[in-house]
Design an enzyme around this catalytic site. Structure first.
Site, PDB file in Angstrom:
ATOM      1  N   ASP A   1      -9.925 -15.483 -16.366  1.00 14.45           N
ATOM      2  CA  ASP A   1     -10.715 -15.928 -15.231  1.00 14.45           C
ATOM      3  C   ASP A   1     -11.900 -16.762 -15.716  1.00 14.45           C
ATOM      4  O   ASP A   1     -12.555 -16.428 -16.707  1.00 14.45           O
ATOM      5  CB  ASP A   1     -11.223 -14.698 -14.465  1.00 14.45           C
ATOM      6  CG  ASP A   1     -11.989 -15.060 -13.217  1.00 14.45           C
ATOM      7  OD1 ASP A   1     -11.385 -15.665 -12.314  1.00 14.45           O
ATOM      8  OD2 ASP A   1     -13.192 -14.741 -13.146  1.00 14.45           O
TER       9      ASP A   1
ATOM     10  N   GLU B   1      -7.589 -20.176 -16.489  1.00 16.81           N
ATOM     11  CA  GLU B   1      -8.023 -20.656 -15.177  1.00 16.81           C
ATOM     12  C   GLU B   1      -9.233 -21.538 -15.459  1.00 16.81           C
ATOM     13  O   GLU B   1     -10.363 -21.060 -15.563  1.00 16.81           O
ATOM     14  CB  GLU B   1      -8.400 -19.518 -14.241  1.00 16.81           C
ATOM     15  CG  GLU B   1      -8.723 -20.003 -12.832  1.00 16.81           C
ATOM     16  CD  GLU B   1     -10.051 -19.509 -12.276  1.00 16.81           C
ATOM     17  OE1 GLU B   1     -10.314 -19.759 -11.084  1.00 16.81           O
ATOM     18  OE2 GLU B   1     -10.837 -18.896 -13.008  1.00 16.81           O
TER      19      GLU B   1
ATOM     20  N   ASP C   1       0.853  -1.193   0.000  1.00 17.83           N
ATOM     21  CA  ASP C   1       0.000   0.000   0.000  1.00 17.83           C
ATOM     22  C   ASP C   1       0.888   1.242   0.000  1.00 17.83           C
ATOM     23  O   ASP C   1       1.704   1.426   0.902  1.00 17.83           O
ATOM     24  CB  ASP C   1      -0.900  -0.042   1.237  1.00 17.83           C
ATOM     25  CG  ASP C   1      -1.665   1.253   1.463  1.00 17.83           C
ATOM     26  OD1 ASP C   1      -1.912   1.976   0.486  1.00 17.83           O
ATOM     27  OD2 ASP C   1      -2.017   1.521   2.636  1.00 17.83           O
TER      28      ASP C   1
ATOM     29  N   ASP D   1      -2.010  -1.186  -3.770  1.00 17.52           N
ATOM     30  CA  ASP D   1      -2.308  -0.447  -4.993  1.00 17.52           C
ATOM     31  C   ASP D   1      -1.180  -0.620  -6.005  1.00 17.52           C
ATOM     32  O   ASP D   1      -0.149  -1.247  -5.722  1.00 17.52           O
ATOM     33  CB  ASP D   1      -2.546   1.031  -4.677  1.00 17.52           C
ATOM     34  CG  ASP D   1      -1.482   1.637  -3.771  1.00 17.52           C
ATOM     35  OD1 ASP D   1      -0.285   1.402  -4.032  1.00 17.52           O
ATOM     36  OD2 ASP D   1      -1.837   2.326  -2.796  1.00 17.52           O
TER      37      ASP D   1
END
Length: 541
Positions: A214, A277, A39, A47
């Site tokens: 995904d 995936e 972060d 981030d």
């Protein structure tokens, strides 16, 4: 007389051998779960700038590429896998300029970048879904059953628990195989195909080197959307073909994407890849996703779910290699990710077994994926308070009771932010706190605490990855099993022999060569080398 054998120190980071067959065939790729990596602004959430600042750590670790989980504009109903705008960065994670700087910085360090793409569904805040008329042209809507359409169109259940259908104020129903905030796209519509092709090109133009797809086994549903006939359907995923997953029609989509990636790469002088995936019931069906005209890699979840047992491991390794060799693809090994219990905990043998499993994986032919924090030996966090959990499956399960039938909802335990330095939370994760609480004893597992300690798990990973890069016999290539005692695996790679003791106690064996690396100290006892219980050792031969 018993004495401990020693292995050499870490090998220098050097370029691996050029096999001329595609960088992905033996790449080690590191998964960054963006919100839990680093972060930079103190809001407690990782981030893009935080990732960029820590890229030198990944380069020093010795990986070849970085896979970033979704950072697109999203209401965060499912950790960013509910995308509202595929071309925008969510302010929680930064800006498009931050993404551009991250990609450039990674390339400057010799790291490739793979992005997560979510094609099975979007957020319910996506502009397409917000327009009621357009939504019915882009998503899977059906009339309900019953005298007044008050019943769902079929008996399908959400992976997260409960029905996979939600009724709208117009009286019809939309499909969401995951959360209600994640409506399924209708891939029979050409506009959906065109949009995702444009999304791929947008990010390729920004310099990314590939995409992790995904739910690559999703998108296509069986004609007529037939009932399954029983509950607890999420437990069937990866064990049998279901009418909503692993349908043969998905392969036409992947062939289209492979042509796009190959054409783009040829036009721009780059090797860009697609990674599936895909949960498939057999390794043979999984191999269909990596045929020469489909994607480049597919995660080997059969290996991930295999028990710590020599016979079971050998069986899944053999079947996996046979299936991928048959289609000319590499096998892609993985032990942990953001959706499963960390293997330090899951395998049941603690850190020793996890270290051994990692060395086994890195010695096998093909590519390997690492999940952030496994190089620190992080365990699953199993005692998170209910009030801090954010996994949507957790809340669906609680509201649906014991019959909800979805995932267990405890994925937050593998998503706790990383410890970087110090003896107290947030352990250098950022200038503020962390979005999930970190255990009080993680200071000893931090990057700073382990760096330079030759017995640490971090230095084990660094050494293993350096050896894998240096030794031409590791990575993609041939492998042959060797005779070994019961409970022990032994296999030969060119110039290297790997022994794995899956038994809890030590096993003496004739030393097969010079010790390169071991997950636990190897002793000598006269003419024998003593393999510790739950250990893996690499030997130069």
């Amino acid at each position: 007389m018993t004495q401990e054998l020693t292995s050499p120190g870490p090998a220098p980071r050097t370029a691996g051998p050029d096999r001329g067959r595609g960088w992905w065939r033996d790449a080690v790729i590191y998964q960054v779960y963006v919100r839990s990596f680093a972060d930079s602004d103190g809001d407690g959430v990782g981030d893009l700038r935080g990732v960029r600042e820590r890229l030198p750590y990944l380069a020093e670790l010795g990986v070849d590429a970085v896979w970033l989980t979704p950072f697109y504009a999203s209401p965060q109903a499912d950790g960013g896998y509910d995308v509202a705008d595929y071309r925008a960065v969510d302010p929680l994670f930064g800006t498009l300029a931050d993404a551009d700087e991250l990609i450039r910085a990674a390339h400057a360090l010799g790291l490739r970048v793979i992005l997560d793409i979510v094609p099975n569904h979007t957020s319910d805040r996506h502009p397409w879904f917000l327009d009621p008329d357009l939504a019915r042209q882009r998503y899977v809507f059906r009339p309900g059953r019953g005298p007044h359409g008050e019943l769902p169109p079929n008996d399908w259940e959400s992976v997260f628990g409960g029905p996979a259908w939600t009724r709208t104020d117009r009286g019809d129903w939309y499909l969401h195989l995951f959360a209600p905030e994640q409506p399924d796209l209708d891939w029979e519509r050409p506009e959906v195909h065109e949009e995702f092709a444009a999304i791929f090109r947008f990010w390729l133009d920004l310099g990314v080197d590939g995409f992790r797809i995904d739910v690559a086994h999703g998108m296509v549903k069986a004609p007529g959307l037939p009932d399954i006939g029983h509950g607890a359907q999420a437990r069937l995923i990866g064990t049998q073909v279901l009418p909503f997953f692993d349908q043969d029609g998905v392969h036409a989509i992947h062939r289209t994407w492979r042509r796009l990636l190959d054409d783009y790469g040829a036009a721009h002088g780059r090797d860009v890849i697609g990674v599936a995936e895909a949960w498939a019931p057999t390794v043979e069906r999984l191999a269909l996703y990596v045929r020469p005209d489909e994607l480049h890699q597919a995660f080997n979840f059969q290996f991930l779910t295999a028990p710590w047992d020599a016979a079971a491991l050998r069986a899944v390794i053999d079947s996996s290699l046979a299936a991928t060799v048959a289609v000319g693809a590499p096998t892609t090994w993985v032990l942990s990710n953001h959706d499963v219990v960390r293997h330090t905990t899951r395998l049941g043998g603690g850190l020793a077994r996890a270290r051994a499993a990692t060395l086994l994986m890195l010695a096998l032919p093909g590519s390997a994926y690492l999940y952030q924090g496994e190089e620190l030996g992080l365990p699953e966090v199993t005692d998170l308070p209910d009030e801090v959990r954010q996994d949507p499956a957790f809340f669906r399960g609680r509201s649906g009771g014991a019959d909800a039938g979805g995932q267990d909802g405890f994925r937050d335990g593998c998503r706790v932010p990383l410890p970087w330095t110090g003896q107290a939370p947030p352990y250098g994760f950022g200038p503020g706190g962390s979005w999930l609480p970190q255990p009080a004893d993680w200071g000893r597992l931090s990057v700073a605490a382990q760096t330079g300690d030759p017995a640490s798990t971090l230095e084990l990973y660094r050494t293993a990855l350096a050896l894998r890069r240096r030794l031409p016999g590791l990575g993609d290539g041939e492998m042959a099993w060797q005779p070994a005692p019961e409970g022990v695996l032994a296999f030969r790679r060119p110039g290297v022999l790997c022994t794995v003791n899956t038994r809890p106690g030590p096993v003496p064996v004739p030393p097969p060569g010079e010790l390169l690396l071991s997950s636990a100290p190897v002793a000598s006892d006269g003419p024998s080398a003593v393999l510790p219980g739950d250990s893996c050792t690499w030997w130069a031969i």
